[in-house]
Design an enzyme around this catalytic site. Structure first.
Site: not given
Ligand code: PLP
Length: 386
Positions: A43, A141, A272, A320
């Site tokens: 992801k 969650r 800046y 920037m």
């Molecule tokens: C992102 C995610 C993981 C992986 O987590 P890491 O800490 O990067 O290993 C596993 N399960 C779910 C549901 C996630 O959203």
């Protein structure tokens, strides 16, 4: 005029070592054992490493299962030729359900409407769809509360064309090897699994990187590591020195190049707001990297970079597209010299954990930020197999 492609490249380059990704996958597979499958989490564009390129690297190392957040990412993986199972973890909205059938994607379900939509689509397509449920056993969650599970199971049972292929959950504190929470939550999860999954071969999967490294007893049928595959530990620098994480190789580096070298007299305000004023004659290197490139303003007067294999402090506000490094102690710096923001030069290394500490965050955010903000290139170092 014909320009060589390299002259159009940004001076800021994120480099991904594809062999490091492969090595990390192999190390994890070895550590958790061959019987346990790995769902490689790709992801957020592979935590900034490039979703497709990362998936290809993991596949080369033997990976046959991938996890993405949104359905569009799953479609993109298929269109790129990625085979094996692809899990869509964040669900979908009405009108997207057909894509699970067209692209052979596995949905993770957390609400009743999704079951209805998928069941209708299954009938329409004349195809059976295997779904996984996500249960919230203590993350607070996304997920079905354990008290709602019976309703859900009955609903799946009643849905034509759907079969329950697995039950997943997620740990909130597996990055802390000392926390009791992980094993307590695992017991709750196992109980839900035992009550919900009557017939194997349904899969149980709950372990992220932290659990895979520090709580191997929770690995179950499948683990879902992300950060460890990219060479980092969920608990930062502490984990790096833990034997259980031995051998993981950070895959990302981030470099820029010097665009000006100059000396300024004592009492010169830098950048800046003049947040830094030189106390002596100071030699500075001007760098074409700034907060638009993910080198955040909050790193002003904090970060260090590597030039000629030595550490140089960033002085003054990060702009920037520009920032300044104090190179008073470094000889022979010239325009065009490579500067390492993340990664190694000579014998020095700056890790995403170190940058995360300067930023008040975790390596995950640094990798996503740098990787998804800049041009990426890929290379294969020759890593000797032990
Ligand atoms: C992102 C995610 C993981 C992986 O987590 P890491 O800490 O990067 O290993 C596993 N399960 C779910 C549901 C996630 O959203």
């Amino acid at each position: 005029m014909i320009l060589p492609p390299s002259s159009l490249r940004s001076l800021n380059q994120v480099s991904i070592d594809s062999s490091a990704l492969q090595v990390n996958f192999s190390i994890l597979q070895q550590r958790i054992g061959r019987e346990t499958r790995i769902m490689a989490m790709v992801k957020a564009d592979g935590y900034g490493h490039g979703m497709i390129q990362s998936a290809v690297s993991f596949a080369r190392a033997g990976c046959d299962c991938f996890g993405v957040a949104e359905i569009g990412e799953g479609v993109a993986l298929r269109r790129a030729g990625i085979q094996g199972q692809i899990f869509v973890l964040l669900g979908f909205v009405p009108s997207q359900e057909q894509l699970f059938f067209d692209y052979d994607l596995t949905p993770v379900i957390v609400d009743h409407q999704a079951l209805e939509l998928l069941s209708l689509a299954a009938v329409r397509n004349g195809k059976e769809l295997a779904v996984h449920l996500k249960v919230d056993c203590g993350m607070g969650r996304l997920g079905i509360m354990p008290s709602e599970m019976q309703d859900f199971l009955a609903h799946v049972e009643g849905c034509t064309g759907l079969s329950l292929a697995g039950l997943m959950s997620h740990f909130p504190m597996a990055d802390n090897p000392a926390s009791k929470h992980t094993l307590e939550m695992y017991q709750r999860y196992k109980k839900v699994c035992a009550q919900s999954l009557k017939q194997p071969p349904a899969l149980c999967h709950i372990a992220n990187s932290g659990a895979a490294l520090y709580f191997p007893e929770t690995c179950g049928d499948m683990v879902r590591p992300g950060i460890a595959l990219y060479g980092y530990c969920p608990d930062g620098a502490k984990g790096r020195h833990d034997a259980r994480a031995e051998g993981l190789i950070p895959a990302m580096s981030f470099t820029t190049q010097v665009v000006q070298v100059k000396s300024v007299p004592p009492g010169t305000g830098i950048s800046y707001g003049h947040s830094f004023i030189t106390s002596q004659e100071t030699k500075i290197a001007v760098l074409p990297v700034g907060y638009a490139d993910g080198f955040l303003r909050t790193l002003s007067n904090k970060a260090q970079v590597l030039i000629k294999g030595q550490r140089a402090r960033i002085i003054g506000r990060i702009c920037m597209n520009l920032c300044m490094a104090d190179i008073s102690g470094i000889q022979g710096v010239e325009t065009g010299d490579q500067v390492v923001i993340l990664g190694s030069q000579g014998t020095e290394t700056i890790t995403a954990d170190e940058i995360a500490e300067w930023m008040g965050t975790i390596s995950y955010e640094v990798l996503c930020l740098f990787g998804n903000t800049n041009e990426r290139n890929y290379n294969q170092t020759k890593i000797e197999k032990k």
